[in-house]
Motif scaffolding. Structure first.
Motif, PDB file in Angstrom:
ATOM      1  N   LEU A  99       0.744  -0.925   0.215  1.00 43.04           N
ATOM      2  CA  LEU A  99      -0.293  -0.144   0.002  1.00 43.04           C
ATOM      3  C   LEU A  99       0.763   1.401  -0.180  1.00 43.04           C
ATOM      4  O   LEU A  99       1.493   1.288   0.963  1.00 43.04           O
ATOM      5  CB  LEU A  99      -0.610   0.460   1.414  1.00 43.04           C
ATOM      6  N   SER A 100       0.537   2.028  -0.782  1.00 46.38           N
ATOM      7  CA  SER A 100       1.179   3.480  -0.927  1.00 46.38           C
ATOM      8  C   SER A 100      -0.043   4.901  -0.948  1.00 46.38           C
ATOM      9  O   SER A 100      -0.793   4.812  -1.356  1.00 46.38           O
ATOM     10  CB  SER A 100       2.527   3.677  -1.880  1.00 46.38           C
TER      11      SER A 100
ATOM     12  N   LEU B 286       3.125   7.393  -6.766  1.00 49.44           N
ATOM     13  CA  LEU B 286       3.460   6.317  -5.767  1.00 49.44           C
ATOM     14  C   LEU B 286       3.837   5.083  -5.835  1.00 49.44           C
ATOM     15  O   LEU B 286       4.248   4.470  -6.020  1.00 49.44           O
ATOM     16  CB  LEU B 286       3.677   6.956  -3.916  1.00 49.44           C
ATOM     17  N   ALA B 287       2.293   4.713  -6.213  1.00 46.29           N
ATOM     18  CA  ALA B 287       1.548   3.088  -6.688  1.00 46.29           C
ATOM     19  C   ALA B 287       2.554   2.947  -7.990  1.00 46.29           C
ATOM     20  O   ALA B 287       2.691   2.015  -7.582  1.00 46.29           O
ATOM     21  CB  ALA B 287       0.663   3.511  -6.337  1.00 46.29           C
ATOM     22  N   VAL B 288       2.177   4.013  -8.414  1.00 46.45           N
ATOM     23  CA  VAL B 288       2.768   3.627  -9.864  1.00 46.45           C
ATOM     24  C   VAL B 288       3.987   3.373 -10.616  1.00 46.45           C
ATOM     25  O   VAL B 288       4.581   2.466 -10.405  1.00 46.45           O
ATOM     26  CB  VAL B 288       2.084   4.335 -11.395  1.00 46.45           C
TER      27      VAL B 288
ATOM     28  N   THR C 117      -1.032  -2.719 -10.787  1.00 47.59           N
ATOM     29  CA  THR C 117      -0.659  -1.735 -10.085  1.00 47.59           C
ATOM     30  C   THR C 117      -2.613  -1.187  -9.803  1.00 47.59           C
ATOM     31  O   THR C 117      -3.098  -1.277 -10.781  1.00 47.59           O
ATOM     32  CB  THR C 117       0.164  -0.745 -10.215  1.00 47.59           C
ATOM     33  N   VAL C 118      -2.640  -0.805  -8.308  1.00 41.26           N
ATOM     34  CA  VAL C 118      -4.845  -0.485  -8.668  1.00 41.26           C
ATOM     35  C   VAL C 118      -4.531   1.025  -7.815  1.00 41.26           C
ATOM     36  O   VAL C 118      -3.903   0.813  -6.811  1.00 41.26           O
ATOM     37  CB  VAL C 118      -5.294  -1.812  -7.996  1.00 41.26           C
TER      38      VAL C 118
ATOM     39  N   GLY D 106      -0.996  -0.834  -4.664  1.00 48.66           N
ATOM     40  CA  GLY D 106      -2.475   0.052  -4.532  1.00 48.66           C
ATOM     41  C   GLY D 106      -2.519   1.129  -3.037  1.00 48.66           C
ATOM     42  O   GLY D 106      -1.968   1.060  -2.166  1.00 48.66           O
ATOM     43  N   THR D 107      -3.161   1.760  -4.577  1.00 45.89           N
ATOM     44  CA  THR D 107      -3.796   3.329  -2.636  1.00 45.89           C
ATOM     45  C   THR D 107      -4.972   2.841  -2.257  1.00 45.89           C
ATOM     46  O   THR D 107      -4.924   1.607  -2.727  1.00 45.89           O
ATOM     47  CB  THR D 107      -4.065   4.803  -3.511  1.00 45.89           C
TER      48      THR D 107
END
Ligand code: AMP
Length: 604
Positions: free
Chosen positions: A77-78, A83-85, A105-106, A128-129
């Motif tokens: 989780l980010s 940042l997730a990407v 990545t979601v 994911g976020t």
């Protein structure tokens, strides 16, 4: 110092790292990788962005996960989509030679269906976020029952952004047996609470000192007042011709205002905040990465996903509400072995916070003096000379023009020639900073002298004594326009049929817009205002400055002097004839300038 192989990673991972140019592990990688590989204990890692933490948690997961099993084995989780990407892409790079490992990545703001399709194809790692991850769990598209690793990256930021409930939900959807890896630059109470409630006897590691500022960053503070905050910011930018900086602001509104002012004043700047659409944010970040934009004005949250390693400066227009965030901000510079400076602008009240920050970063702030016009001119000039020195001459292309150029310049000796070429830039610079004030002293000025300073914008208003206007009524009229709570009104000159007033320069645009939108009446006359830059009725020149030519000078400006005011909307409004007090028409909007100050080239 170990190698990646010695840390326990297999050859395909090592090979991918070599391709990426990773020669040796960073401190956090050296500590985290063997720890995670050899133990199922939870882990609490103190690590800032830029320390190599993505590889620190993802490489051991890649080492351990079961390639043949298509279930989600790791959920990362980010806080932000960017940042997730970035993490997702990093991991894909790391498993270049592990083709059976799939990463999805979601994140919000992008097609849920595409993400669901990707999940259905089977991914061992999901990044994911928090919001989108929870949505996908609810839709049963994301199943975390087999998760072995849960990574909370930038946990402090996720909590700052209000994702507490989402974190709780994801944590609940994962099995008790998982290993939780929590990475955070700071450990405020809320993060400690997560660690306490959801982790079992976590092992602690750190990439350096807990919460410490990067060794490569110097921390400086400049004393300002509300009136000198923006001019001081500009001077700091002006002193550094090669500036590549993020200016941090506390709110979206402050961010937009500072960016608008900088753009209006010809800087190569743009804003990044939550009121922008995802597309706009991507576009701004893209331009900043490519250095088409040299100064990015951003909120803490919006800047999180931005991965740039070469920032020369971090400028804190205002300190963050949560002082722990200062570590995040200042950690954006001084990366990848570069030196960086984090500058804080503080008024008298804000100074107290510096001591608290010093305790967190374990470093002292050095007091800086807002540079004088002379220092700036000198710096810009030396930068110009350096550029001349380093300019390559294209002999063959120039050849045919040279004879006529030599002939024209034949009468000038070497020294005269140098003086003339340098003056091309120098005159413009000098004029710009001619009579510029020492901003370090402005806080001590009387209100009278303040009214004439360069930080105020002078307005013409088409009503006067004959309309029964007096200073009190004018102040009332200005206040009725709701320009802003803190707007400072400077000198007021009431004449027979028209008048003048001065307003804090930062509110220049708002004042124009408010009067234009509200279209107030006074004593039966419809009121209009315009910016003017001439002297007051008393006759004295403001600061004795003269406008410099309309031509775009080498310095790249098209304005009379530091702090002079310009309109950006082009107007559409007319004012009555008064040649002695004509509004500053040097202010056509949308203009781009060239030359020093990290400013944009004029578009032709
Ligand atoms: P991170 O802290 O994970 O955002 O990483 C910051 C930057 O350092 C990224 O651009 C990484 O690609 C890079 N990086 C991470 N680890 C290493 C390493 N061991 N050697 C060289 N570059 C690295």
């Amino acid at each position: 110092m170990s190698t990646f192989l010695e840390l326990g990673l297999k050859e395909p991972i090592n090979k991918a790292l070599t391709d990426l140019g990773y020669e040796k592990p960073t401190v956090i990688q050296e500590k985290a990788i063997p720890q995670i590989i050899s133990s199922t204990d939870d882990l609490k890692a103190f690590a800032q962005t830029g320390t190599g933490k993505t590889a620190a948690f993802s490489l051991p997961i890649l080492e351990l996960l079961d390639e043949k099993n298509g279930n989600v084995q790791a959920i990362i989780l980010s806080p932000t989509r960017e940042l997730a990407v970035q993490i997702g892409n990093n991991i894909k790079d790391f498993c270049k030679y592990l083709p059976s490992i799939k990463v999805t990545t979601v994140y919000g703001g992008s097609s849920m269906e595409d993400q669901i399709r990707s999940l259905k194809r089977g991914s061992q790692i999901v990044v994911g976020t928090p919001g989108r991850t929870v949505d996908l769990i609810k839709r049963r598209a994301l199943k975390l029952g087999n998760v072995q690793w849960l990574v909370l990256d930038e946990a402090d930021e996720m909590l700052n952004m209000g994702f507490k409930d989402e974190l709780d939900k994801v944590l609940e959807a994962t099995p008790e047996t998982k290993q939780t890896l929590l990475f955070s630059a700071t450990f405020p109470r809320e993060v400690e609470a997560i660690a306490r409630n959801y982790m079992t006897k976590p092992v602690e590691i750190t990439s350096g000192e807990k919460n410490s500022g990067s060794e490569n960053v110097n921390h400086e503070y400049y004393s300002v007042t509300e009136r000198t905050r923006y001019p001081a910011l500009k001077r700091i930018a002006d002193l550094n011709p090669n500036i590549y900086a993020i200016i941090f602001c506390r709110t979206r509104r402050e961010t937009q205002e500072v960016a608008d002012n900088l753009i209006r004043d010809g800087y190569s700047a743009d804003s990044l905040h939550g009121d922008l659409s995802q597309g706009q944010r991507d576009s701004v970040m893209g331009k900043f990465r490519k250095k088409t934009i040299k100064i990015l004005v951003a909120t803490d949250v919006a800047a999180r996903g931005l991965d740039v390693t070469e920032l020369t400066h971090v400028l804190n227009h205002k300190l963050p509400d949560q002082i722990e965030n200062y570590t995040h901000r200042s950690g954006r510079t001084g990366r990848a072995g570069n030196k960086g400076v984090s500058i804080v602008l503080v008024n008298g009240k804000e100074k107290g916070k510096l001591r608290q920050i010093e305790r967190i970063i374990k470093k002292k702030f050095i007091e800086g003096k807002v540079p004088s016009g002379k220092e700036i001119v000198q710096n810009q000039l030396m930068n110009l000379i350096d550029k001349v020195q380093n300019t390559e001459v294209n002999e063959s292309e120039m050849q045919e023009f040279l004879p006529s150029i030599y002939e024209k310049l034949a009468s000038l000796d070497r020294e005269e020639l140098i003086k003339k070429f340098v003056s091309l830039e120098f005159n413009t610079m000098l004029k710009y900073y001619e009579n510029s004030k020492d901003l370090n002293d402005l806080g001590r000025e009387t209100s009278r002298s303040r009214a004439t300073d360069e930080n105020m914008t002078r307005f013409f208003i088409n009503i006067g004594r004959k309309d029964n206007l007096n200073p009190g009524k004018l102040i009332g009229l200005i206040n009725e326009q709701n320009i802003g709570d803190k707007v400072e009104i400077g000198s007021i000159d009431i004449l027979d049929t028209f008048s003048f007033f001065e307003i804090d320069k930062n509110f220049e645009e708002k004042t124009l817009t408010a009067f234009a939108d509200n279209q107030p009446d006074f004593s039966g006359r419809s009121v209009n205002i315009e910016i003017t830059k001439k002297e007051r009725s008393g006759g004295g020149r403001r600061g004795g400055r003269k406008p410099f030519g309309k031509k775009d000078g080498g310095f790249g400006r098209r304005r009379s002097s530091e702090g002079s005011s310009r309109r950006s909307d082009g107007g559409g409004r007319r004012r009555t004839e008064r040649s002695s007090d004509r509004p500053d028409r040097n202010s056509s909007g949308g203009e781009r300038r060239s030359g020093g100050f990290g400013r944009k080239r004029k578009e032709r």
